[in-house]
Scaffold this active site. Structure first.
Site, PDB file in Angstrom:
ATOM      1  N   SER A 153     107.348  76.636  89.410  1.00  0.00           N
ATOM      2  CA  SER A 153     107.371  77.957  90.045  1.00  0.00           C
ATOM      3  C   SER A 153     106.859  77.844  91.470  1.00  0.00           C
ATOM      4  O   SER A 153     106.160  76.878  91.820  1.00  0.00           O
ATOM      5  CB  SER A 153     106.446  78.883  89.252  1.00  0.00           C
ATOM      6  OG  SER A 153     106.197  80.077  89.958  1.00  0.00           O
ATOM      7  N   TYR A 166      98.153  82.400  85.721  1.00  0.00           N
ATOM      8  CA  TYR A 166      99.511  81.850  85.873  1.00  0.00           C
ATOM      9  C   TYR A 166      99.537  80.764  86.947  1.00  0.00           C
ATOM     10  O   TYR A 166     100.128  79.695  86.756  1.00  0.00           O
ATOM     11  CB  TYR A 166     100.484  82.976  86.223  1.00  0.00           C
ATOM     12  CG  TYR A 166     101.936  82.542  86.288  1.00  0.00           C
ATOM     13  CD1 TYR A 166     102.663  82.305  85.119  1.00  0.00           C
ATOM     14  CD2 TYR A 166     102.587  82.388  87.511  1.00  0.00           C
ATOM     15  CE1 TYR A 166     104.004  81.920  85.177  1.00  0.00           C
ATOM     16  CE2 TYR A 166     103.923  82.011  87.575  1.00  0.00           C
ATOM     17  CZ  TYR A 166     104.634  81.775  86.409  1.00  0.00           C
ATOM     18  OH  TYR A 166     105.958  81.396  86.469  1.00  0.00           O
TER      19      TYR A 166
HETATM   20  N1  LIG Z   1     111.316  85.107  86.322  1.00  0.00           N
HETATM   21  C1  LIG Z   1     110.700  84.638  87.407  1.00  0.00           C
HETATM   22  O1  LIG Z   1     110.553  85.357  88.422  1.00  0.00           O
HETATM   23  C2  LIG Z   1     110.185  83.208  87.420  1.00  0.00           C
HETATM   24  C3  LIG Z   1     109.808  82.646  88.658  1.00  0.00           C
HETATM   25  C4  LIG Z   1     109.363  81.329  88.692  1.00  0.00           C
HETATM   26  C5  LIG Z   1     109.300  80.583  87.520  1.00  0.00           C
HETATM   27  N2  LIG Z   1     109.661  81.150  86.333  1.00  0.00           N
HETATM   28  C6  LIG Z   1     109.563  80.328  85.117  1.00  0.00           C
HETATM   29  O2  LIG Z   1     110.842  80.273  84.495  1.00  0.00           O
HETATM   30  C7  LIG Z   1     110.648  79.900  83.129  1.00  0.00           C
HETATM   31  C8  LIG Z   1     111.591  80.727  82.267  1.00  0.00           C
HETATM   32  O3  LIG Z   1     111.184  82.074  82.272  1.00  0.00           O
HETATM   33  P1  LIG Z   1     112.197  83.287  82.501  1.00  0.00           P
HETATM   34  O4  LIG Z   1     111.795  83.946  83.767  1.00  0.00           O
HETATM   35  O5  LIG Z   1     113.585  82.837  82.330  1.00  0.00           O
HETATM   36  O6  LIG Z   1     111.720  84.283  81.319  1.00  0.00           O
HETATM   37  P2  LIG Z   1     112.414  84.701  79.950  1.00  0.00           P
HETATM   38  O7  LIG Z   1     111.363  85.418  79.168  1.00  0.00           O
HETATM   39  O8  LIG Z   1     113.699  85.420  80.195  1.00  0.00           O
HETATM   40  O9  LIG Z   1     112.742  83.318  79.239  1.00  0.00           O
HETATM   41  C9  LIG Z   1     111.743  82.596  78.549  1.00  0.00           C
HETATM   42  C10 LIG Z   1     112.234  82.267  77.157  1.00  0.00           C
HETATM   43  O10 LIG Z   1     111.193  81.535  76.506  1.00  0.00           O
HETATM   44  C11 LIG Z   1     111.001  82.042  75.198  1.00  0.00           C
HETATM   45  N3  LIG Z   1     109.621  81.798  74.826  1.00  0.00           N
HETATM   46  C12 LIG Z   1     108.503  82.361  75.363  1.00  0.00           C
HETATM   47  N4  LIG Z   1     107.407  81.890  74.732  1.00  0.00           N
HETATM   48  C13 LIG Z   1     107.840  81.007  73.801  1.00  0.00           C
HETATM   49  C14 LIG Z   1     107.185  80.204  72.837  1.00  0.00           C
HETATM   50  N5  LIG Z   1     105.846  80.202  72.691  1.00  0.00           N
HETATM   51  N6  LIG Z   1     107.943  79.405  72.050  1.00  0.00           N
HETATM   52  C15 LIG Z   1     109.305  79.406  72.155  1.00  0.00           C
HETATM   53  N7  LIG Z   1     109.970  80.170  73.039  1.00  0.00           N
HETATM   54  C16 LIG Z   1     109.255  80.949  73.858  1.00  0.00           C
HETATM   55  C17 LIG Z   1     111.365  83.530  75.288  1.00  0.00           C
HETATM   56  O11 LIG Z   1     111.759  84.055  74.025  1.00  0.00           O
HETATM   57  C18 LIG Z   1     112.514  83.504  76.291  1.00  0.00           C
HETATM   58  O12 LIG Z   1     113.767  83.361  75.650  1.00  0.00           O
HETATM   59  C19 LIG Z   1     109.155  80.076  82.839  1.00  0.00           C
HETATM   60  O13 LIG Z   1     108.533  78.809  82.799  1.00  0.00           O
HETATM   61  C20 LIG Z   1     108.654  80.867  84.039  1.00  0.00           C
HETATM   62  O14 LIG Z   1     107.295  80.632  84.304  1.00  0.00           O
HETATM   63  C21 LIG Z   1     110.110  82.443  86.259  1.00  0.00           C
END
Ligand SMILES: NC(=O)c1ccc[n+]([C@@H]2O[C@H](COP(=O)([O-])OP(=O)(O)OC[C@H]3O[C@@H](n4cnc5c(N)ncnc54)[C@H](O)[C@@H]3O)[C@@H](O)[C@H]2O)c1
Length: 285
Positions: A153, A166
């Protein structure tokens, strides 16, 4: 990369077997769709059965296998690796990606509450979940001379991408990626992509009563206000998760990234080249 895959290949990752954690929604789902488009077969582990059902229905089990499991369980991750090996003949790339956010819960907003439970929950998913995935997968990756691509991130480098929980977890993810890149060389490459804000279903810790909140709401609210103020040089760029997937394809490709390990590709609209007053010279164009 040239413009098209080599003759006879369907995509850049033709025939590869890839395991994505948290592939039920958001970035993980977009990565799964993109990897399939690039000719790979994908195993997804996620703890949300409804999202997994949609995923398998959309793709079919010839190309995508869904494993219901939690990334804080080594047993569940071993089951996911076994599924990838049995269904798709091995494992070429692991993408530790499942994560949760702290919704900018700053130190002062934590107030008098003890943050230990929230720390444990967030670090278990964002850090331990990545370590356990690597532990479950490394032998398969050594066998295939494969690679790992972490989702990190902007919070792996800069403040205010979240609160202290975070930001610390994503900095820890950076350290973990570097350590594994050292330890698993020369057989397994380990890299990362560091996205900026994306419209996904990103949730918060249940211990902060944020398990039901989705980051997509923040994007919807900003859009309703007519968009947010430009904070990054490429502020006109998209926040849809599918537009963050390209660097994963590049890093997973043996052909194009065979000499790349221990590095991070930021996909954040240029946070590192912000100015003091305006986002960039382009703001005047
Ligand atoms: N959305 C943003 O703005 C952003 C920015 C930078 C980094 N990220 C990173 O991107 C990655 C993906 O997140 P996203 O934004 O796509 O969110 P999201 O919630 O849409 O996707 C995350 C997925 O992980 C699953 N999940 C969560 N906890 C879990 C667990 N304990 N066991 C199994 N599955 C689990 C959820 O059900 C979901 O399907 C994360 O690591 C997040 O930190 C997101």
């Amino acid at each position: 990369m040239s413009d098209t895959p080599a003759a006879g290949r369907r995509g850049w990752l033709d025939g590869d077997s890839i395991l994505v954690t948290g592939g039920g929604s958001g970035l993980g789902r977009a990565l799964t769709d993109r990897f399939v488009e690039e000719g790979a077969r994908v195993t997804v582990v996620d703890h949300d059965p409804d999202k997994l059902a949609v995923l398998e229905k959309d793709h079919g089990t010839d190309t995508v296998r869904a494993v219901h499991g939690d990334v804080t369980s080594l047993e569940d991750l071993r089951a996911a690796v076994a599924t990838a090996e049995e269904a798709f003949g091995g494992l070429d790339t692991l993408v530790p990606n499942a994560g949760i956010w702290d919704y900018h819960r700053t130190l002062t907003r934590l107030g008098e509450d003890d943050p230990t439970a929230a720390f444990d929950e967030l670090f278990h998913v964002n850090v331990l979940g990545y370590l356990l995935a690597a532990q479950a997968a490394w032998k398969s990756l050594v066998a295939s001379r494969g690679s790992i691509v972490f989702t990190l991130s902007n919070a792996s480098f800069w403040p205010n991408g979240g609160g202290p929980l975070y930001t610390a977890s994503k900095h820890a993810g950076l350290g973990l990626m570097r350590e594994l890149a050292y330890e698993l060389a020369p057989k397994v490459r380990v890299n990362a992509v560091a996205p900026g804000g994306m419209r996904t279903d990103l949730r918060g810790p249940a211990s902060l009563d944020l398990g039901g909140r989705s980051i997509s709401r923040s994007f919807d609210k900003a859009a309703a206000r007519g968009g947010s103020a430009p904070m990054v040089p490429l502020y006109e760029s998209t926040t849809e998760p599918e537009d963050f997937t390209g660097p994963y394809v590049l890093l997973a490709s043996r052909r194009d990234s065979g000499n790349v390990t221990g590095t991070v590709v930021p996909v954040d609209g240029g946070i590192a080249v912000r100015g003091f007053a305006t986002p960039a010279g382009g703001a005047d164009l």
